[in-house]
Design a protein around this motif. Structure first.
Motif, PDB file in Angstrom:
ATOM      1  N   LEU A   1      -2.849   0.708   4.951  1.00  0.00           N
ATOM      2  CA  LEU A   1      -2.476   2.093   4.656  1.00  0.00           C
ATOM      3  C   LEU A   1      -3.193   3.055   5.593  1.00  0.00           C
ATOM      4  CD1 LEU A   1      -0.967   4.081   2.797  1.00  0.00           C
ATOM      5  CD2 LEU A   1      -2.990   4.068   1.317  1.00  0.00           C
TER       6      LEU A   1
ATOM      7  N   SER B   1      -5.023  -4.196   1.855  1.00  0.00           N
ATOM      8  CA  SER B   1      -3.952  -3.221   1.655  1.00  0.00           C
ATOM      9  C   SER B   1      -4.422  -1.821   2.028  1.00  0.00           C
ATOM     10  CB  SER B   1      -3.486  -3.246   0.197  1.00  0.00           C
ATOM     11  OG  SER B   1      -2.888  -4.488  -0.122  1.00  0.00           O
ATOM     12  N   GLU B   2      -5.653  -1.497   1.679  1.00  0.00           N
ATOM     13  CA  GLU B   2      -6.195  -0.184   2.034  1.00  0.00           C
ATOM     14  C   GLU B   2      -6.307  -0.032   3.546  1.00  0.00           C
ATOM     15  OE1 GLU B   2      -9.826  -0.245  -0.103  1.00  0.00           O
ATOM     16  OE2 GLU B   2      -8.951   0.563  -1.956  1.00  0.00           O
TER      17      GLU B   2
ATOM     18  N   PRO C   1       0.826  -1.215   0.000  1.00  0.00           N
ATOM     19  CA  PRO C   1       0.000   0.000   0.000  1.00  0.00           C
ATOM     20  C   PRO C   1       0.856   1.259   0.000  1.00  0.00           C
ATOM     21  CG  PRO C   1       0.065  -0.917   2.207  1.00  0.00           C
ATOM     22  CD  PRO C   1       0.880  -1.833   1.338  1.00  0.00           C
TER      23      PRO C   1
ATOM     24  N   ASN D   1       2.470   4.179   4.954  1.00  0.00           N
ATOM     25  CA  ASN D   1       3.449   3.451   4.150  1.00  0.00           C
ATOM     26  C   ASN D   1       4.726   3.319   4.972  1.00  0.00           C
ATOM     27  OD1 ASN D   1       5.385   2.549   2.354  1.00  0.00           O
ATOM     28  ND2 ASN D   1       4.769   3.913   0.689  1.00  0.00           N
TER      29      ASN D   1
ATOM     30  N   LEU E   1      -2.342   2.183  -5.114  1.00  0.00           N
ATOM     31  CA  LEU E   1      -3.311   1.084  -5.084  1.00  0.00           C
ATOM     32  C   LEU E   1      -4.311   1.196  -6.229  1.00  0.00           C
ATOM     33  CD1 LEU E   1      -4.014   0.758  -1.254  1.00  0.00           C
ATOM     34  CD2 LEU E   1      -2.697  -0.799  -2.706  1.00  0.00           C
TER      35      LEU E   1
END
Length: 213
Positions: free
Chosen positions: A201, A197-198, A174, A206, A180
């Motif tokens: 983040l 992944s979101e 991410p 990151n 993304l």
């Protein structure tokens, strides 16, 4: 623990973090040490590939992979450049660890590959300035991902009899919201495929190489 693989691209010191981990964790002074340095956000995967190679070479090996990133060391609050301010906003400190062995019950790394696309070296990196490291971050990076990722991944998966639609679960670094989105559009994924992944983040930012773990 037979091997220790450390990963970092933020800060620099000698002896390195591997030396400190041996003392703090009480590891054997004879543990084999390897450092993956200054390879950026994808270095976590490079470290995983190195650790997996050790295990393939010696099935009795047990490898500790440790990623440590202190991105706040490189904050440049007085630098008005757009890319530096974006870096200040999305990068965060973090660390992560994984143990890699030959257990039949554990997930396996069956392959690893990276691709360097021409004329992209200047799109993202660190530069040493008068006040430490300065971030170079081009807004073109998401577009590069969108244009090139799909065809490259198809070429990599084809010898394994797979296509992107055969992948049930995606673990995507991410790097930022636009990164993304570039991955999603480049691979034509359902937005739900990148929800984990979101979430990383949103909660952690990151953390460079540590984020993927």
């Amino acid at each position: 623990m037979t091997h220790l693989v450390t990963v970092s691209c933020t800060g620099a010191r000698s002896p390195g973090i591997d030396h400190g981990l041996i003392e703090r964790l009480g590891l054997s002074p004879d543990v084999s040490r390897t450092h993956v340095g200054f390879m950026g956000c994808h270095a976590g995967l490079n470290g995983l590939a190195v650790a997996s190679a050790f295990v393939r070479a010696d099935p009795d090996a047990v490898v500790m992979l440790v990623c440590v990133e202190l991105c706040s060391l490189h904050y440049q609050v007085d630098d008005p450049r757009w890319d530096q301010q974006v870096a200040n906003a999305i990068f965060a400190d973090g660390a992560a660890c994984a143990l890699i062995g030959s257990s039949a019950d554990a997930p396996r790394v069956t392959g690893a590959l990276s691709r360097v696309f021409p004329d992209t070296a200047s799109r993202m990196g660190w530069e040493i300035g008068q006040h430490g490291f300065r971030m170079t971050l081009s807004p073109r990076v998401p577009g590069l991902i969108r244009r090139h990722l799909g065809s490259w991944l198809e070429q990599w998966l084809a010898p394994r009899g797979l296509t992107p639609v055969d992948i049930d679960r995606w673990v995507v670094h991410p790097g930022g919201r636009d990164i993304l989105e570039g991955v999603r559009r480049g691979l034509e994924l359902d937005p739900a495929c990148l929800s984990e992944s979101e979430r990383v983040l949103e909660r952690h930012g990151n953390m460079s190489s540590a984020t993927i773990l």
